[in-house]
Write an enzyme that holds these catalytic residues in place. Structure first.
Site, PDB file in Angstrom:
ATOM      1  N   GLU A   1      33.424  42.470  41.677  1.00  0.00           N
ATOM      2  CA  GLU A   1      34.226  41.922  40.450  1.00  0.00           C
ATOM      3  C   GLU A   1      32.979  40.807  39.909  1.00  0.00           C
ATOM      4  O   GLU A   1      33.055  40.033  40.950  1.00  0.00           O
ATOM      5  CB  GLU A   1      35.203  40.921  40.329  1.00  0.00           C
ATOM      6  CG  GLU A   1      36.609  42.408  39.445  1.00  0.00           C
ATOM      7  CD  GLU A   1      37.864  41.562  39.703  1.00  0.00           C
ATOM      8  OE1 GLU A   1      38.122  40.280  39.619  1.00  0.00           O
ATOM      9  OE2 GLU A   1      39.538  42.709  39.840  1.00  0.00           O
TER      10      GLU A   1
ATOM     11  N   GLU B   1      42.455  41.557  45.802  1.00  0.00           N
ATOM     12  CA  GLU B   1      42.799  40.598  45.386  1.00  0.00           C
ATOM     13  C   GLU B   1      43.725  40.552  46.235  1.00  0.00           C
ATOM     14  O   GLU B   1      44.730  39.608  45.388  1.00  0.00           O
ATOM     15  CB  GLU B   1      42.410  40.023  43.994  1.00  0.00           C
ATOM     16  CG  GLU B   1      40.884  39.849  43.530  1.00  0.00           C
ATOM     17  CD  GLU B   1      40.816  38.679  42.957  1.00  0.00           C
ATOM     18  OE1 GLU B   1      41.443  38.149  42.431  1.00  0.00           O
ATOM     19  OE2 GLU B   1      39.660  39.298  41.849  1.00  0.00           O
TER      20      GLU B   1
END
Length: 783
Positions: free
Chosen positions: A358, A157
């Site tokens: 995720e 990320e």
């Protein structure tokens, strides 16, 4: 493939990150990371560094095929560069061997936000050299583990690391600079490419990166994905999509930045940090793209809206809430946004394998003697796995699904209050306990597909049995009747929390669902609430009317008006109630709760009940204001607060106190009655009694305006001699001289959340109270 099963070889597993679970922050030569500096005093996390064997056994017993973990850069290279710390590498050696012995494939992530503090001291990710140091680190880790680890992810990320860490400052290292954010984003991409190249040359087989995906849509598209957009909304959607997604996808996978993004980058950071050859280095061949999905970004065009610091270039874009169920963090639950995202990635980047790296949710958990019954978490995972299954059947090239996360852990700046884990952790004893969601996920993995039935919710009868009372008594407590003794009420509420019981609002409201009418009951706040009331009337009415409900506006400021409102609802003339309660406690909420008609409140009620409410993070806002003052060098910080009997004021005091104590300061709190005049008087007393103070946190903008007046009267310059912050971002904030640094309360979002909660409650769906995040708006009063 049957409707419920996944392809053979589909990978099921879990994900974690080093900083959030390892602990042992100073053990065996580990150096400090930016998160150790940013969030001091966080303790030993989950103690995974010493308990990894136990955690691997848990994963083995749950049938996990893959474990995605991150390597701690400061554990391997304490200074970020130079000679590797052999003890740190030895830990990952042992972990990988333990995983392989348990039949679990190790998936290693090299960077999950824990930059060595030594590199941040040299400029961090906005500096180009950090990308080269990252490649050196990747080479060192691969040299030790590459013979056993097949799948590598370079960065996790990067948008979060760059724009929350360097843009908005809500993540480590806490900087607030759009220029630094864009430079950090580019150098994270460059570091990814350099690391991928060096590992490939050393023989790495499967290399990927993990990006956060928040599909960008308008509020109307959440319920109707095919909804056509106005030109203005389409431009807003495209701009945010470029900032969050295409800024990283296009350089990684196509070797170019989006054309519509470059003018935004140039305006905020220039283009001097983009060097010849960078894009070629970034666009290394990848086998796998990790997809982290939690919730969409919902936006619409709003010409007057200032840019969000996390989204430089987002002027004229409003970030909205939507009428749907939410997690405990207030994140909308929208599993239907996942299939279009996966189809888009497969269509636009063919030949690239995808993996959900995720996906999970924060819900409040209660530990009971017979387990942790987290029905909502299991339901969240099931809904998203079901959406994933639909995407796979439609051709999305997805090879696996990893739940976030294995253990309840240290949730970054939120500390230990968030619970994402399949496994509960007692952070005092480090004892692990499987939640019901872990057992549900184990069964999903065993069958390689969806269960035939959904997790069962506890019933009124199970609550009654647990509390040792009658079903009727539970019903009276649930409906807020005052006839139940405090002792029995407490016992029933304990059973409700332990079992995770959610009242069946749909069944309770069947007798009244005749009118499709909602009562919007207003009790006008005494001070500064006009904007919020106006927003509630506007947005609640708009959303509910769009859902086919008619609105009856009712005022409730006198005992007689309370009687009329109650009689209206008792007579079956409303199917639901939105209540703006008065600032002081009163009997109206209890009376309306007794009717059994679905109801939602604006603001946390003073007495615990099962009626859901919408509020904002008062404590977090006050803490953010205090930390901002500390970051500007202020060391004498006092607080003005009032009225003192309001829950919001009390929570703001808590946030200020905790932030002050964490910085080693002694909190100083002076009460006031909430008016500018009382704020001026209280500030004068504060400055007289504590002449060394150089900053004031005010619990409201009105009190802050009074503090500014007191500073002028005392001859103290703002912000030179005294910095002042407020709370609320009302009209007074931008009209002060200098303009007031304050905490922005999301007024429209509160109103939309009220409508969303009521619709959910009327439909018999789970309804959790919502606490919305706030945002610090920095203006001239703090420098």
């Amino acid at each position: 493939m049957s409707r419920a099963s996944f392809p053979e070889g589909f990978v099921w597993g879990v994900s974690t990150s080093a900083y959030q679970i390892e602990g042992a922050a100073s053990a065996d030569g580990r150096g400090p990371s930016i998160w150790d500096t940013f969030s001091t005093g966080q303790g030993d996390a989950c103690g995974h560094y010493h308990r990894y064997r136990e955690d691997v056994r848990l994963m083995r017993d749950l049938g996990m095929a893959a474990y995605r973990f991150s390597v701690s850069w400061p554990r391997v290279l304490p200074e970020g560069t130079g000679k590797a710390n052999e003890a740190g590498l030895d830990f990952y050696d042992r972990l990988v061997d333990e995983l392989l012995a348990a039949g679990i494939a190790p998936y290693a992530t090299l960077y999950h936000w824990d930059l060595p503090q030594a590199l941040e001291d040299r400029g961090g990710w906005p500096e180009r050299d950090t990308a080269y140091r990252f490649a050196d680190y990747a080479a060192a880790v691969h040299a030790r583990l590459g013979d056993r680890v097949r799948t590598w992810f370079t960065v996790n990320e990067p948008w979060v690391a760059a724009f929350l860490g360097y843009g908005s400052g809500i993540h480590a290292p806490g900087r607030r600079s759009a220029a630094d954010a864009f430079r950090a984003a580019h150098h994270l991409l460059l570091g990814h490419g350099l690391a991928a190249r060096v590992m490939r040359e050393a023989g790495a087989r499967d290399i990927g990166a993990v990006l956060n995906f928040t599909p960008v849509m308008t509020p109307a598209q959440v319920r109707d994905p095919g909804r056509a957009l106005s030109d203005e909304d389409a431009e807003a959607v495209a701009r945010i999509d470029a900032l969050v997604h295409r800024q990283f996808l296009e350089p990684m996978l196509r070797g170019a930045y989006p054309a519509d993004l470059l003018p935004v980058v140039e305006r905020h950071a220039g283009l001097g940090h983009l060097r010849d050859g960078d894009l070629d280095a970034i666009a290394q061949p990848l086998e796998l793209l990790g997809v982290n999905y939690y919730t969409p970004s919902v936006v619409q065009a709003q010409p007057s809206e200032p840019a969000d610091p996390a989204f430089p270039g987002s002027e004229g874009v409003l970030f909205c809430t939507v009428p749907t169920a939410v997690t405990a963090m207030g994140w909308p639950i929208v599993p239907d946004a996942l299939p279009p995202l996966l189809r888009r990635l497969t269509r636009e980047y063919p030949g690239l394998e995808l993996m959900i790296t995720e996906n999970g949710a924060d819900f409040a958990d209660t530990v009971t003697p017979d387990g942790i019954h987290d029905v909502e978490r299991a339901r969240f995972v099931e809904e998203h796995v079901r959406a994933l299954h639909a995407a796979v059947e439609e051709g999305a090239d997805v090879r696996g699904y990893l739940v976030w996360t294995l253990l309840d852990n240290l949730e970054w700046a939120d500390g230990y209050q968030r619970k994402f884990g399949l496994v509960h952790v007692d952070f005092t004893t480090q004892r692990r306990r499987l939640k019901d969601s872990a057992l549900w996920y184990r069964d999903l993995v065993r069958r390689n597909g969806l269960p035939e039935s959904r997790p069962k919710r506890p019933t009124l009868e199970t609550v009654a049995a647990r509390a040792g009372v009658s079903r009727a008594t539970v019903s009276r407590v649930v409906n807020g009747e005052a006839s139940v003794s405090p002792e029995v009420r407490a016992e029933v509420m304990r059973a409700v929390r332990e079992l995770g019981y959610v009242p069946n609002a749909a069944a309770r409201s069947l007798v009244t669902r005749r009118t499709d009418s909602v009562a919007l009951v207003l009790s006008m706040p005494a001070q500064g609430g006009d904007t919020l009331v106006s927003a509630v009337v506007q947005y609640v009415t708009s959303v509910l009317e769009a859902a086919g409900k008619s609105i009856t506006l009712m005022l409730a400021d006198t005992a007689e008006s309370h009687r009329r409102v109650t009689a209206h609802v008792e007579a079956g003339l409303a199917d639901g109630v939105v209540l703006l309660p008065p600032e002081r406690p009163g009997p109206l909420t209890e009376r309306l709760a007794r009717t059994g008609v679905p109801m939602v409140l604006l603001g946390r009620p003073p007495v615990a009940s099962l009626v859901p409410y919408v509020d904002v993070d008062h404590a977090g806002g006050a803490a953010a204001a205090t930390r901002h003052l500390l970051a500007t060098g202020r060391r004498g910080i006092g607080m003005l607060c009032g009225p003192m009997d309001l829950p919001a004021t009390q929570e703001r005091i808590v946030g200020y106190r905790e932030a002050a104590l964490a910085a080693g300061l002694q909190p100083v709190v002076v009460p006031a009655d909430g008016t500018p005049g009382s704020g001026a008087a209280a500030a004068t007393r504060l400055l007289d009694d504590h002449p060394g103070l150089d900053a004031i946190v005010a619990a409201s903008d009105r009190l802050a305006a009074g503090a500014l007046r007191a500073a002028r009267d005392a001859g103290r310059l703002v912000p030179g001699d005294l910095a002042v912050t407020g709370f609320g971002d009302g009209d007074v904030a931008s009209a002060t001289t200098p303009a007031l640094t304050t905490v922005r309360v999301p007024v429209a979002d509160q109103a939309l959340a009220l409508a969303r909660l009521l619709l959910s409650r009327m439909e018999g769906r789970h309804t959790s109270s919502v606490v919305l995040p706030v945002r610090l708006v920095v203006r001239g009063s703090t420098g």
